[in-house]
Design a protein around this motif. Structure first.
Motif, PDB file in Angstrom:
ATOM      1  N   HIS A 153      35.817  40.399  30.289  1.00 15.88           N
ATOM      2  CA  HIS A 153      37.198  40.772  30.606  1.00 15.88           C
ATOM      3  C   HIS A 153      37.250  41.827  31.711  1.00 15.88           C
ATOM      4  O   HIS A 153      38.240  41.900  32.450  1.00 15.88           O
ATOM      5  CB  HIS A 153      37.907  41.286  29.345  1.00 15.88           C
ATOM      6  N   LEU A 154      36.212  42.640  31.841  1.00 18.78           N
ATOM      7  CA  LEU A 154      36.195  43.613  32.934  1.00 18.78           C
ATOM      8  C   LEU A 154      36.166  42.913  34.283  1.00 18.78           C
ATOM      9  O   LEU A 154      36.851  43.330  35.235  1.00 18.78           O
ATOM     10  CB  LEU A 154      34.977  44.536  32.799  1.00 18.78           C
ATOM     11  N   ALA A 155      35.370  41.853  34.371  1.00 18.44           N
ATOM     12  CA  ALA A 155      35.346  41.077  35.612  1.00 18.44           C
ATOM     13  C   ALA A 155      36.695  40.417  35.845  1.00 18.44           C
ATOM     14  O   ALA A 155      37.199  40.358  36.981  1.00 18.44           O
ATOM     15  CB  ALA A 155      34.245  40.028  35.543  1.00 18.44           C
ATOM     16  N   GLY A 156      37.311  39.951  34.765  1.00 15.06           N
ATOM     17  CA  GLY A 156      38.641  39.354  34.891  1.00 15.06           C
ATOM     18  C   GLY A 156      39.666  40.350  35.396  1.00 15.06           C
ATOM     19  O   GLY A 156      40.532  40.013  36.218  1.00 15.06           O
ATOM     20  N   ASP A 157      39.555  41.586  34.924  1.00 11.49           N
ATOM     21  CA  ASP A 157      40.481  42.631  35.403  1.00 11.49           C
ATOM     22  C   ASP A 157      40.312  42.857  36.903  1.00 11.49           C
ATOM     23  O   ASP A 157      41.298  43.100  37.626  1.00 11.49           O
ATOM     24  CB  ASP A 157      40.235  43.936  34.648  1.00 11.49           C
ATOM     25  N   GLU A 158      39.069  42.830  37.397  1.00 12.15           N
ATOM     26  CA  GLU A 158      38.840  42.988  38.842  1.00 12.15           C
ATOM     27  C   GLU A 158      39.538  41.888  39.617  1.00 12.15           C
ATOM     28  O   GLU A 158      40.139  42.130  40.673  1.00 12.15           O
ATOM     29  CB  GLU A 158      37.341  42.964  39.140  1.00 12.15           C
ATOM     30  N   VAL A 159      39.487  40.676  39.112  1.00 13.23           N
ATOM     31  CA  VAL A 159      40.142  39.545  39.774  1.00 13.23           C
ATOM     32  C   VAL A 159      41.651  39.764  39.800  1.00 13.23           C
ATOM     33  O   VAL A 159      42.305  39.554  40.831  1.00 13.23           O
ATOM     34  CB  VAL A 159      39.785  38.228  39.052  1.00 13.23           C
ATOM     35  N   LEU A 160      42.215  40.180  38.671  1.00 14.80           N
ATOM     36  CA  LEU A 160      43.666  40.402  38.604  1.00 14.80           C
ATOM     37  C   LEU A 160      44.113  41.493  39.574  1.00 14.80           C
ATOM     38  O   LEU A 160      45.177  41.385  40.203  1.00 14.80           O
ATOM     39  CB  LEU A 160      44.073  40.751  37.176  1.00 14.80           C
ATOM     40  N   PRO A 181      35.262  39.693  43.912  1.00 13.33           N
ATOM     41  CA  PRO A 181      34.251  40.692  43.546  1.00 13.33           C
ATOM     42  C   PRO A 181      32.919  40.058  43.157  1.00 13.33           C
ATOM     43  O   PRO A 181      32.874  38.925  42.648  1.00 13.33           O
ATOM     44  CB  PRO A 181      34.891  41.420  42.352  1.00 13.33           C
ATOM     45  N   SER A 182      31.859  40.794  43.393  1.00 12.48           N
ATOM     46  CA  SER A 182      30.519  40.287  43.079  1.00 12.48           C
ATOM     47  C   SER A 182      30.332  40.054  41.593  1.00 12.48           C
ATOM     48  O   SER A 182      29.437  39.319  41.175  1.00 12.48           O
ATOM     49  CB  SER A 182      29.455  41.274  43.578  1.00 12.48           C
ATOM     50  N   SER A 183      31.193  40.668  40.776  1.00 11.74           N
ATOM     51  CA  SER A 183      31.056  40.521  39.325  1.00 11.74           C
ATOM     52  C   SER A 183      31.270  39.088  38.847  1.00 11.74           C
ATOM     53  O   SER A 183      30.851  38.732  37.749  1.00 11.74           O
ATOM     54  CB  SER A 183      32.036  41.457  38.616  1.00 11.74           C
ATOM     55  N   ILE A 184      31.928  38.225  39.668  1.00  9.95           N
ATOM     56  CA  ILE A 184      32.101  36.820  39.246  1.00  9.95           C
ATOM     57  C   ILE A 184      31.141  35.899  40.008  1.00  9.95           C
ATOM     58  O   ILE A 184      31.306  34.668  40.005  1.00  9.95           O
ATOM     59  CB  ILE A 184      33.554  36.349  39.401  1.00  9.95           C
TER      60      ILE A 184
END
Length: 533
Positions: free
Chosen positions: A425-432, A486-489
């Motif tokens: 969900h942290l990666a999802g927050d970055e996308v949002l 972001p690189s997180s995804i």
């Protein structure tokens, strides 16, 4: 010229350092050197600064006549309006010094000028301090009821000021009033208010004076041992911090109490020490008091000749005081000028209170606006939220007329659940957050991007019809598809589906969003990553 001015500034800094290190003689030596070299090249402002440092050194050394000459020179340099703040400081310091030396007439004039200048500059604190000091003159002239009345008036003027200097100064003067009026318990009560602030501010001169007035109140209560202890503490503090007036007063009253206790040798020593300090500083009123104290002591010791000599000496100083300070002559004029200043005091205090009120209101409005913004703002993306839609868009839709044009875009991230499942969900927050930035950059000032919920976003487009809104939607869809996420995804590409709707007469917020939602579902059914109307 620049070199001389730079050198002068460096020398001022060195003088300040020497004074901070309790080296007034070295400071005066450097001041004399400056006066013979770079002083003539300076402008009035640094010259005034030099003179104020000189006055500080002379104060610490007890050079009273030199101090008055220095302050008068500084006062003459500060007559220009550009130096009004400096002039106000000089007036107060000069008035205090000439008052201590017994020239009441001049000190009254200086403090009156200080009050008027303080009010003119809007410096209500300085004006009140001068007003308080004038009350002290009435005490010196044994007009104690008048002094108390003035100090109570000053208390009224200052009751809304958050100024510790005024707080403890006024209470020290009130303590003196109560002491002179033989109200020792009131003296002790008011000093209990002042002492914590004096200690917190490290105001050692005030601490010495507090010991003085407390001792006199204790003497009136016949608590002699406590009174002597406070006088000794006050004397030590005053001597250590070059407060000559307080050191003389403490030694003098110590002599009186010791005389009362028949401790004649100790009393004589205390009174002679007080007399010597008063003589060195040429404090006429204190010289008179010391001679009167010695006269009473010698009379108690049955030394008639010495008592008579001391009494004659006291009378000679009384005569000089009467010539330089005929208080009964100037009292009516003082009261008339003070009465004239009362209206100005009230107006200035009201003006400052109104300004503070306006500032408080502005702060409250700012805080309220901030709270409203936070209430109507999505914490993650910093876009508007659904509450904003209800508050701002809903009324616009309800009041829509034929001349108004409003369209909305309802966007949904395709397969967003997989981002959360695959990357957290942290990666999802970055996308949002990135989606929020894309929408903000794509919008005009009149448009409003909104986080509608979860991975759904809504964009309010003012003045655009359905087809113009569709062009904006396509531009946003393209930007999302091409965005560097972001690189997180881990390089995953994302797309959006968009439903577009235009507000119509008779619409409300719910009906408008329902049409956009139906168009969004069609976009998803037709394969996602597309726009539908």
């Amino acid at each position: 010229m620049p070199n001389s001015l730079s050198l002068f500034s460096d020398q001022l800094a060195e003088i300040s350092h020497q004074l901070a290190e309790n080296a007034p003689l070295q400071a005066l030596a450097l001041i004399d050197e400056i006066s013979n070299t770079s002083y003539q090249f300076t402008t009035p402002k640094p010259r005034i600064a030099l003179l104020m440092l000189k006055s500080q050194a002379e104060t610490e050394l007890g050079q009273c006549h030199a101090l008055i000459a220095t302050l008068n020179e500084a006062l003459s340099l500060s007559q220009d309006d550009d130096f009004a703040a400096e002039r106000l400081q000089i007036l107060n310091q000069l008035a205090d010094q000439v008052y201590t030396m017994g020239d009441y007439r001049q000190s009254i004039q200086l403090w009156m000028n200080s009050i008027e200048l303080g009010l003119e500059l809007g410096d209500i604190s300085s004006a009140i301090l001068a007003f308080i000091s004038i009350g002290g003159i009435f005490n010196a002239a044994e007009q104690h009821e008048r002094a108390l009345k003035l100090h109570q008036q000053a208390l009224h003027y200052s009751h809304k000021l958050d100024n510790p200097h005024i707080f403890y100064t006024l209470r020290l003067y009130l303590a003196a009033d109560y002491m002179w009026l033989k109200l020792p318990n009131d003296t002790l009560t008011i000093l209990n208010q002042a002492d914590p602030i004096l200690k917190k501010c490290n105001h050692f001169n005030g601490i010495a004076e507090s010991h003085l007035w407390r001792a006199q109140a204790l003497f009136q209560l016949e608590r002699y041992a406590e009174a002597i202890d406070h006088l000794q503490q006050g004397l030590q503090c005053a001597v250590q911090h070059h407060h000559y007036w307080a050191s003389i007063k403490c030694a003098y009253h110590l002599g009186l109490i010791l005389t009362h206790q028949k401790r004649h040798a100790e009393a004589e020593q205390a009174l002679l020490e007080a007399l010597a300090t008063a003589s060195d500083n040429e404090f006429m009123q204190l010289l008179r008091d010391c001679w009167l104290g010695l006269s009473a002591l010698y009379e108690d010791m049955d030394q008639a000749q010495q008592a008579y000599f001391a009494l004659q000496s006291a009378h000679s100083f009384e005569h000089q005081l009467a010539k330089s300070a005929p208080i009964l002559e100037v009292e009516p004029r003082i009261l008339q000028r003070l009465a004239a200043l009362e209206t100005r005091f009230s107006l200035e205090i009201s003006r400052q209170e109104n300004r503070q009120l306006l500032e408080q209101q502005a702060q409250q409005i700012q805080k309220l606006n901030q709270l409203l913004t936070e209430v109507e703002q999505d914490a993650l993306t910093k876009l508007a939220n659904r509450r904003w839609l209800d508050t701002h868009l809903a009324p616009q839709i309800t009041k829509l007329n034929a001349a108004d044009t409003i369209s909305i875009l309802l966007l949904d991230l395709d397969h967003f659940k997989q981002i959360n499942d695959d990357f957290s969900h942290l990666a999802g927050d970055e996308v949002l957050r990135d989606i929020g930035l894309i929408l903000q950059q794509a919008c005009r000032d009149v448009d409003t991007p909104v986080r509608y919920g979860g991975e759904e976003f809504l964009v309010v487009l003012k003045g655009l019809n359905l087809f113009s809104a569709a062009k904006v939607a396509e531009r946003i869809r393209t930007q999302v598809a091409q965005h560097a996420w972001p690189s997180s995804i881990e390089g995953r590409q994302l797309t959006i589906s968009v439903g577009v709707a235009q507000a119509q007469l008779g619409d409300n917020l719910i009906s408008l969003i329902e049409r956009a939602d139906l168009a969004l579902y069609r976009a998803k059914d037709l394969g996602r990553n597309r726009i539908e109307l």
